[in-house]
Write an enzyme that holds these catalytic residues in place. Sequence first.
Site, PDB file in Angstrom:
ATOM      1  N   HIS A  72       0.873  -1.084  -0.028  1.00 22.49           N
ATOM      2  CA  HIS A  72      -0.085   0.144   0.056  1.00 22.49           C
ATOM      3  C   HIS A  72       0.796   1.081  -0.030  1.00 22.49           C
ATOM      4  O   HIS A  72       1.667   1.400   0.950  1.00 22.49           O
ATOM      5  CB  HIS A  72      -0.970   0.137   1.400  1.00 22.49           C
ATOM      6  CG  HIS A  72      -2.068   1.098   1.262  1.00 22.49           C
ATOM      7  ND1 HIS A  72      -3.273   1.202   0.978  1.00 22.49           N
ATOM      8  CD2 HIS A  72      -1.762   2.315   1.618  1.00 22.49           C
ATOM      9  CE1 HIS A  72      -3.821   2.264   0.976  1.00 22.49           C
ATOM     10  NE2 HIS A  72      -2.920   2.969   1.657  1.00 22.49           N
ATOM     11  N   HIS A  92       1.019   5.494  -1.844  1.00 25.97           N
ATOM     12  CA  HIS A  92       0.448   6.359  -2.630  1.00 25.97           C
ATOM     13  C   HIS A  92       1.800   7.156  -2.947  1.00 25.97           C
ATOM     14  O   HIS A  92       2.372   8.026  -2.355  1.00 25.97           O
ATOM     15  CB  HIS A  92      -0.287   7.255  -1.897  1.00 25.97           C
ATOM     16  CG  HIS A  92      -1.650   7.153  -1.122  1.00 25.97           C
ATOM     17  ND1 HIS A  92      -2.857   7.096  -1.546  1.00 25.97           N
ATOM     18  CD2 HIS A  92      -1.291   6.261   0.079  1.00 25.97           C
ATOM     19  CE1 HIS A  92      -3.464   6.737  -0.567  1.00 25.97           C
ATOM     20  NE2 HIS A  92      -2.658   6.081   0.379  1.00 25.97           N
ATOM     21  N   GLU A 142      -8.332   4.966  -7.803  1.00 28.41           N
ATOM     22  CA  GLU A 142      -9.051   5.074  -6.697  1.00 28.41           C
ATOM     23  C   GLU A 142     -10.141   5.832  -6.811  1.00 28.41           C
ATOM     24  O   GLU A 142     -10.138   6.786  -7.374  1.00 28.41           O
ATOM     25  CB  GLU A 142      -8.314   5.781  -5.413  1.00 28.41           C
ATOM     26  CG  GLU A 142      -8.766   5.969  -3.962  1.00 28.41           C
ATOM     27  CD  GLU A 142      -7.855   6.555  -3.054  1.00 28.41           C
ATOM     28  OE1 GLU A 142      -7.603   5.578  -2.040  1.00 28.41           O
ATOM     29  OE2 GLU A 142      -7.623   7.537  -3.332  1.00 28.41           O
ATOM     30  N   HIS A 193     -11.990   4.562  -2.146  1.00 32.97           N
ATOM     31  CA  HIS A 193     -11.050   5.262  -0.996  1.00 32.97           C
ATOM     32  C   HIS A 193     -11.333   4.717   0.578  1.00 32.97           C
ATOM     33  O   HIS A 193     -10.615   4.407   1.258  1.00 32.97           O
ATOM     34  CB  HIS A 193     -11.140   6.739  -0.976  1.00 32.97           C
ATOM     35  CG  HIS A 193     -10.331   7.335   0.045  1.00 32.97           C
ATOM     36  ND1 HIS A 193     -10.975   7.928   1.315  1.00 32.97           N
ATOM     37  CD2 HIS A 193      -9.045   7.562   0.283  1.00 32.97           C
ATOM     38  CE1 HIS A 193     -10.223   8.302   2.055  1.00 32.97           C
ATOM     39  NE2 HIS A 193      -8.872   8.198   1.350  1.00 32.97           N
ATOM     40  N   GLU A 246      -9.695   3.289   9.799  1.00 36.13           N
ATOM     41  CA  GLU A 246      -8.516   3.659  10.035  1.00 36.13           C
ATOM     42  C   GLU A 246      -8.474   4.588  11.439  1.00 36.13           C
ATOM     43  O   GLU A 246      -7.388   4.592  12.160  1.00 36.13           O
ATOM     44  CB  GLU A 246      -7.944   4.634   8.961  1.00 36.13           C
ATOM     45  CG  GLU A 246      -6.526   5.225   9.250  1.00 36.13           C
ATOM     46  CD  GLU A 246      -6.194   6.114   8.150  1.00 36.13           C
ATOM     47  OE1 GLU A 246      -7.070   6.213   6.990  1.00 36.13           O
ATOM     48  OE2 GLU A 246      -5.027   6.355   7.997  1.00 36.13           O
TER      49      GLU A 246
END
Length: 419
Positions: free
Chosen positions: A68, A70, A148, A186, A216
């Site tokens: 994972h 970005h 995404e 997302h 999260e």
Amino acid sequence: MLQIFGAGLVFKCDENFSIIHNGAIAFEEGQDSIIKVGDYKELCALYPHAQRTFLPNGVLLPALINAHIHFEFGAHFAEFSYGDFGVWLDSLMQKRDALLGDGIESIITQGIKEQVEAGVGSVGAISSYGNDMLPLAKSPLRVVYFNEAIGSNPSAIDFLYKNLISRLEESKTLASSRFIPALALHSPYSLHPIMAQKLITIATQENYPLSAHFLESSHEREWLTQSSGYFKGFFQRLAGLESLKSFYTPQSFLEMLSPIKHLSLTHCLYITEEEARLIDKLGGAIITCPRSNRLLNNRFFPHKLIRHTDIPLAIGTDGKSSNNNVNLLDELRASLYAYPNEDMNKLACRLILSATLYGAKALGLNNGTLQEGKSVDFALFDFIKPLVSQGEALSRSALHFILHSQKPSRLYINTKAVL
Ligand code: MCF
Ligand code: FE
């Protein structure tokens, strides 16, 4: 040409974390399938004409998997606020436009270089805008490219959906064994169910891996279960939205994902044991990003939540907006210090598996373990001395590998030498 690569220690990265002393792998150049794994001398006898490489102090293991990351978030320096997810998100929203200014290409290239230099062969790349698509497709990395989707405001959905589909279509034109188009939702707080449902249908039909950020923060849990707290204010400020109610409960979000074959959920810091059981039932993987979790949510993924499940726990760095770098070896080192109550040597073995075997499971890749028939994706690290002396248990080398590994001397992805 047949090739044999061997080392004093071979981490096969199977479920038992088997280690071969003076082991090796054999493969045919250009054929992305390991032919044999075993004792170095035996392989040399079996294939006497093969080209050989052997590092007596080295460790040979599957190329690492950063499940994972970005790549697009990196154009900032010391600009975000940490310590609480809401505080971070507010600071990100404020600086969002500046994040995507000039120089994005070189930031992405730098992120790719950081992967290779840490021995990473595969990434789960979460793409918010598509700026990372061409650089990643041209890179030597094996990429599961998660287009995404985000957007909770019904009036914007049409536009956002079209934009996502055009990114997906573009990524499909680049598809290869090294570049795998995929979809990301997302998160449950940021994606309207109409859009989510359409994308789940596409992912199911086309067999795309699908990923989502999930539970999260405590704020997210409060929003999903009670429609109150930080996110209520966030949505009021963002668009003056009328229907200030969560679209999903944690359970309804997970149930919606049941048709997906390669499902991964990132963070999961605030799931319950019951939700863990449901993720297990769905065959989903969890991806943890320890440094990001410490900075944004002051918490590390509680291993006990998945103790009685078969959920693979993969690891990622997240993006530079919630980390100081995207070096997976640094992530493993940080993780060692996150679980002071666990046996250190066992933890080290598990952490290496999270960056190999379980990363591959999370992303649906045929690598992450040195085994016949698996992809020829491996890293060879050299050290000034062997990591285990004579008479010592081989398993102690996992901890020393995490402590001392810096940059591989060889990295092969898809049978090709990258380093
Ligand atoms: O994983 C971290 C924290 N959680 C959610 N989103 C992101 C993370 N790093 C970057 N993001 C991106 C996300 O892809 O932040 C944007 C999205 O495009 C804004 S919404 C939090
Ligand atoms: Fe993320």
